[in-house]
Write an enzyme that holds these catalytic residues in place. Structure first.
Site, PDB file in Angstrom:
ATOM      1  N   ARG A  57     124.387  31.371  26.733  1.00 22.98           N
ATOM      2  CA  ARG A  57     123.536  30.362  26.090  1.00 22.98           C
ATOM      3  C   ARG A  57     122.373  30.932  25.307  1.00 22.98           C
ATOM      4  O   ARG A  57     122.136  30.582  24.162  1.00 22.98           O
ATOM      5  CB  ARG A  57     122.929  29.404  27.131  1.00 22.98           C
ATOM      6  CG  ARG A  57     123.796  28.261  27.524  1.00 22.98           C
ATOM      7  CD  ARG A  57     123.617  28.007  28.997  1.00 22.98           C
ATOM      8  NE  ARG A  57     124.132  29.148  29.708  1.00 22.98           N
ATOM      9  CZ  ARG A  57     125.415  29.295  30.052  1.00 22.98           C
ATOM     10  NH1 ARG A  57     126.244  28.329  29.820  1.00 22.98           N
ATOM     11  NH2 ARG A  57     125.863  30.384  30.651  1.00 22.98           N
ATOM     12  N   THR A  58     121.599  31.794  25.966  1.00 20.00           N
ATOM     13  CA  THR A  58     120.349  32.240  25.338  1.00 20.00           C
ATOM     14  C   THR A  58     120.667  33.058  24.091  1.00 20.00           C
ATOM     15  O   THR A  58     120.106  32.829  23.015  1.00 20.00           O
ATOM     16  CB  THR A  58     119.514  33.056  26.345  1.00 20.00           C
ATOM     17  OG1 THR A  58     119.476  32.332  27.572  1.00 20.00           O
ATOM     18  CG2 THR A  58     118.108  33.276  25.843  1.00 20.00           C
ATOM     19  N   LYS A  86     121.312  56.876  25.339  1.00 23.70           N
ATOM     20  CA  LYS A  86     121.144  58.317  25.077  1.00 23.70           C
ATOM     21  C   LYS A  86     119.738  58.786  25.436  1.00 23.70           C
ATOM     22  O   LYS A  86     119.339  59.889  25.083  1.00 23.70           O
ATOM     23  CB  LYS A  86     121.389  58.611  23.596  1.00 23.70           C
ATOM     24  CG  LYS A  86     122.732  58.194  23.058  1.00 23.70           C
ATOM     25  CD  LYS A  86     122.793  58.525  21.561  1.00 23.70           C
ATOM     26  CE  LYS A  86     123.953  57.855  20.876  1.00 23.70           C
ATOM     27  NZ  LYS A  86     123.895  58.025  19.412  1.00 23.70           N
ATOM     28  N   ARG A 107     116.476  40.359  25.875  1.00 26.22           N
ATOM     29  CA  ARG A 107     116.672  40.177  27.326  1.00 26.22           C
ATOM     30  C   ARG A 107     116.858  41.556  27.941  1.00 26.22           C
ATOM     31  O   ARG A 107     117.587  42.391  27.391  1.00 26.22           O
ATOM     32  CB  ARG A 107     117.891  39.292  27.611  1.00 26.22           C
ATOM     33  CG  ARG A 107     118.265  39.269  29.096  1.00 26.22           C
ATOM     34  CD  ARG A 107     119.343  38.262  29.412  1.00 26.22           C
ATOM     35  NE  ARG A 107     118.849  36.899  29.289  1.00 26.22           N
ATOM     36  CZ  ARG A 107     119.553  35.821  29.648  1.00 26.22           C
ATOM     37  NH1 ARG A 107     120.774  35.959  30.146  1.00 26.22           N
ATOM     38  NH2 ARG A 107     119.050  34.615  29.510  1.00 26.22           N
ATOM     39  N   HIS A 135     111.417  33.413  31.776  1.00 29.41           N
ATOM     40  CA  HIS A 135     112.403  33.022  30.771  1.00 29.41           C
ATOM     41  C   HIS A 135     111.740  31.845  30.038  1.00 29.41           C
ATOM     42  O   HIS A 135     112.121  30.692  30.211  1.00 29.41           O
ATOM     43  CB  HIS A 135     113.693  32.598  31.475  1.00 29.41           C
ATOM     44  CG  HIS A 135     114.906  32.484  30.599  1.00 29.41           C
ATOM     45  ND1 HIS A 135     114.845  32.410  29.217  1.00 29.41           N
ATOM     46  CD2 HIS A 135     116.226  32.410  30.918  1.00 29.41           C
ATOM     47  CE1 HIS A 135     116.073  32.309  28.737  1.00 29.41           C
ATOM     48  NE2 HIS A 135     116.932  32.306  29.738  1.00 29.41           N
TER      49      HIS A 135
HETATM   50  N1   CP Z   1     120.342  29.804  30.967  1.00 28.55           N
HETATM   51  C1   CP Z   1     120.628  31.066  30.584  1.00 28.55           C
HETATM   52  O1   CP Z   1     119.740  31.944  30.469  1.00 28.55           O
HETATM   53  O2   CP Z   1     121.940  31.259  30.326  1.00 28.55           O
HETATM   54  P1   CP Z   1     122.582  32.633  29.811  1.00 28.55           P
HETATM   55  O3   CP Z   1     122.411  33.648  30.912  1.00 28.55           O
HETATM   56  O4   CP Z   1     124.009  32.315  29.502  1.00 28.55           O
HETATM   57  O5   CP Z   1     121.792  33.045  28.592  1.00 28.55           O
END
Ligand code: CP
Length: 336
Positions: A57-58, A86, A107, A135
């Site tokens: 999603r993110t 590396k 991320r 998040h």
């Molecule tokens: N909600 C969320 O962070 O989903 P993903 O891990 O798929 O990005």
């Protein structure tokens, strides 16, 4: 806050007025997210989308949001496809990649790593999840969803009753959501988890200091009894030292239609940041809820595009130019 050129690293950066501004811009993105209109307002801009942990999603909704604003996306996924494998430092990676991008989403499995990267970046950085820490864009889309779902029922966020269920220790989405709810009034929060996976004490204290009523329970049926929102989370297996350790907790809290009917108020909205763990030994939100109109998980995921478009538009200072650079779509866009 001044959004232009800002990093988005933590919910702590936001005041309540900032949240309202993000949601106002997110509302205005609906014709584009629904493919009724296209805009080219970010034509020529590049998003560096760097995901060093799995994501559906993110990663994809940040990319789609940038594309829907007319920009292009360059992705790096996993350490093995990056020169970090590396031995390159986050500092050097940030210096280099910020020369190729106008904004970066990242991320990373370590708490604080996205802030470290942002300190070296020459362009704004958005935190797509850093370890167990935060998040922030997920919390914004969660609150945007809560606000929309409650508005349909004639309610508002102040006075909200919410149960957060599952892995509250490692779940960064609920950490950011708790911080965000501290900007609102008179919230009633029930935290349902095994004691070993409880919400960090400092976040409980923060909510109580904000005047919120916080109850702690191990009993799902009790926790979901009198709430507007039942927010389930996944056991964050990747944060445990072994799969066996995570297995002790998997499947501890399972919500299905029979439990919903027996214990929830008729209009309780079910949310989950997703992915939901649908394996038989977990099944935290049963598929038999899929036709329940109060299951908001896919509306919640759709809202991620609106909120992420809003963040890009604000950070790159084009929120007031989006419509000027738009037209109707050429193709059939009768999505259901
Ligand atoms: N909600 C969320 O962070 O989903 P993903 O891990 O798929 O990005």
């Amino acid at each position: 806050m001044d959004f232009t050129g800002a990093h988005i690293l933590s919910i702590k950066q936001f005041e309540r007025a900032d949240i309202e501004r993000v949601f106002q811009v997110a509302d205005s993105m609906e014709p584009y997210a629904l493919r009724r209109r296209v805009t080219r307002v970010l034509e020529g801009a590049i998003l560096g989308n760097m995901f060093f942990e799995p994501s559906t999603r993110t990663r994809v909704s940040f990319g789609a949001a940038f594309n829907l604003l007319g920009g292009e996306v360059r992705e790096t996924t996993g350490f093995q496809s990056s020169a970090i494998a590396k031995g390159e430092s986050l500092y050097d990676t940030a210096r280099v990649l910020s020369g190729y991008s106008d904004v970066i989403c990242m991320r990373h499995p370590e708490s604080g790593s996205v802030a470290e990267f942002a300190a070296a970046s020459r362009v704004p950085v958005v935190n797509g999840g850093d370890g167990t820490n935060e998040h922030p864009s997920q919390a914004l889309l969660d609150l945007y969803t809560i606000r929309k779902e409650l508005a349909d029922k004639g309610r508002q966020v102040d006075g909200l009753r919410i149960a957060m269920i599952g892995d509250l220790k490692y779940g960064r989405t609920v950490h950011s959501l708790c911080k965000l709810l501290c900007l609102f009034q008179n919230i009633h929060v029930t935290l349902v988890s095994p004691p070993e996976l409880a919400m960090p004490a400092e976040l409980v204290e923060e909510m109580r200091a904000a005047g919120h009523d916080v109850q702690i329970s191990e009993d799902l049926m009790h926790g979901i009894g009198h709430v507007d929102i039942a927010y389930a989370t996944r056991i964050q297996e990747e944060r445990f030292s072994s799969k066996q350790e995570a297995d002790q907790y998997r499947g501890r809290f399972r919500l299905n239609q029979a439990i919903y009917t027996q214990y929830c108020e008729p209009n309780t909205v079910i949310m989950h940041p997703l992915p939901r763990d649908s394996r038989a030994d977990a099944n935290e939100l049963d598929n038999d809820l899929n036709l329940n109109p109060n299951l908001a998980i896919f509306r919640q995921a759709d809202n991620g595009v609106l909120v992420r478009m809003a963040l890009f538009a604000l950070i790159l200072n084009v929120a007031d130019q989006v419509d000027r650079h738009s037209r109707e779509v050429n193709w059939y866009s009768g999505r259901r």
